[in-house]
Motif scaffolding. Sequence first.
Motif, PDB file in Angstrom:
ATOM      1  N   LYS A 132       0.840  -1.208   0.000  1.00  0.00           N
ATOM      2  CA  LYS A 132       0.000   0.000   0.000  1.00  0.00           C
ATOM      3  C   LYS A 132       0.874   1.258   0.000  1.00  0.00           C
ATOM      4  O   LYS A 132       0.626   2.198  -0.740  1.00  0.00           O
ATOM      5  N   GLY A 137       2.430   2.081  -3.293  1.00  0.00           N
ATOM      6  CA  GLY A 137       1.545   2.558  -4.344  1.00  0.00           C
ATOM      7  C   GLY A 137       0.805   1.493  -5.119  1.00  0.00           C
ATOM      8  O   GLY A 137       0.194   1.798  -6.150  1.00  0.00           O
ATOM      9  N   ALA A 138       0.826   0.247  -4.650  1.00  0.00           N
ATOM     10  CA  ALA A 138       0.058  -0.799  -5.322  1.00  0.00           C
ATOM     11  C   ALA A 138      -1.428  -0.499  -5.159  1.00  0.00           C
ATOM     12  O   ALA A 138      -1.860  -0.021  -4.111  1.00  0.00           O
ATOM     13  N   SER A 139      -2.210  -0.779  -6.183  1.00  0.00           N
ATOM     14  CA  SER A 139      -3.647  -0.479  -6.113  1.00  0.00           C
ATOM     15  C   SER A 139      -4.377  -1.403  -5.148  1.00  0.00           C
ATOM     16  O   SER A 139      -5.388  -1.032  -4.570  1.00  0.00           O
ATOM     17  N   LEU A 140      -3.873  -2.621  -4.993  1.00  0.00           N
ATOM     18  CA  LEU A 140      -4.493  -3.653  -4.157  1.00  0.00           C
ATOM     19  C   LEU A 140      -5.948  -3.888  -4.574  1.00  0.00           C
ATOM     20  O   LEU A 140      -6.829  -4.086  -3.750  1.00  0.00           O
ATOM     21  N   ILE A 141      -6.133  -3.888  -5.887  1.00  0.00           N
ATOM     22  CA  ILE A 141      -7.436  -4.182  -6.481  1.00  0.00           C
ATOM     23  C   ILE A 141      -7.213  -5.212  -7.589  1.00  0.00           C
ATOM     24  O   ILE A 141      -6.329  -5.059  -8.428  1.00  0.00           O
ATOM     25  N   THR A 186      -9.110  -7.209 -10.717  1.00  0.00           N
ATOM     26  CA  THR A 186     -10.277  -7.151 -11.588  1.00  0.00           C
ATOM     27  C   THR A 186     -10.587  -8.547 -12.092  1.00  0.00           C
ATOM     28  O   THR A 186      -9.716  -9.238 -12.615  1.00  0.00           O
ATOM     29  N   GLU A 211     -14.254  -5.014 -10.060  1.00  0.00           N
ATOM     30  CA  GLU A 211     -13.090  -4.768  -9.200  1.00  0.00           C
ATOM     31  C   GLU A 211     -13.312  -5.339  -7.798  1.00  0.00           C
ATOM     32  O   GLU A 211     -14.379  -5.159  -7.212  1.00  0.00           O
ATOM     33  N   PRO A 263     -11.419  -5.139  -4.218  1.00  0.00           N
ATOM     34  CA  PRO A 263     -10.326  -4.599  -3.409  1.00  0.00           C
ATOM     35  C   PRO A 263      -9.827  -5.635  -2.398  1.00  0.00           C
ATOM     36  O   PRO A 263     -10.600  -6.434  -1.880  1.00  0.00           O
ATOM     37  N   ALA A 284      -4.267  -7.329 -12.493  1.00  0.00           N
ATOM     38  CA  ALA A 284      -3.946  -6.328 -11.468  1.00  0.00           C
ATOM     39  C   ALA A 284      -2.599  -5.707 -11.812  1.00  0.00           C
ATOM     40  O   ALA A 284      -1.850  -6.225 -12.652  1.00  0.00           O
ATOM     41  N   ASP A 285      -2.290  -4.604 -11.128  1.00  0.00           N
ATOM     42  CA  ASP A 285      -1.001  -3.956 -11.368  1.00  0.00           C
ATOM     43  C   ASP A 285       0.126  -4.813 -10.779  1.00  0.00           C
ATOM     44  O   ASP A 285      -0.109  -5.717  -9.974  1.00  0.00           O
ATOM     45  N   THR A 326       0.442  -5.154  -6.911  1.00  0.00           N
ATOM     46  CA  THR A 326      -0.593  -6.019  -6.330  1.00  0.00           C
ATOM     47  C   THR A 326      -0.266  -7.482  -6.592  1.00  0.00           C
ATOM     48  O   THR A 326      -0.376  -8.322  -5.694  1.00  0.00           O
TER      49      THR A 326
END
Length: 143
Positions: free
Chosen positions: A39, A42-46, A48, A53, A55, A110-111, A114
């Motif tokens: 977190k 900067g990870a989105s932690l989402i 899809t 989405e 979380p 995910a990014d 994540t």
Amino acid sequence: MPATAVPSVSRSGFGWWKVLVTGAVGAAVVNLVVFAVAKMAGASLIVTDAGEEHPITVGGIIGSFVVPLLVGTGAALLLALWKPVFLRIAQYVGSGLALLSVAGPLSADADGGTVAALSLMHITLGVAVFTTLRLHRRHRRHR
């Protein structure tokens, strides 16, 4: 002179339930640290899935990693009361399955942060299963 009894080997204090709780708490702490670092990085932690989405939350982490560890290693510890060989089998099968489950995050939509965090959490679960059952096996040998 009467024969004296051989003194019993001192127990380490790590019975099956203490080892189980220690493994679960250890896995939870490590995974929550990974979550916090991801977190902060900067990870989105989402994730899809099918356009929806999802979380990643603290509750989701506890439910996804601690519950399987408690159920799986708990079952192995109970089976080991019947046949001790289940400890070694579960140690390798359980940790292997946790490591194979890394395929899920690696294929997730995910990014990168994540995906890395989730992969590390799955690896942590595998290490926790292996270590938890190893601690119990070591304790049993020294009783």
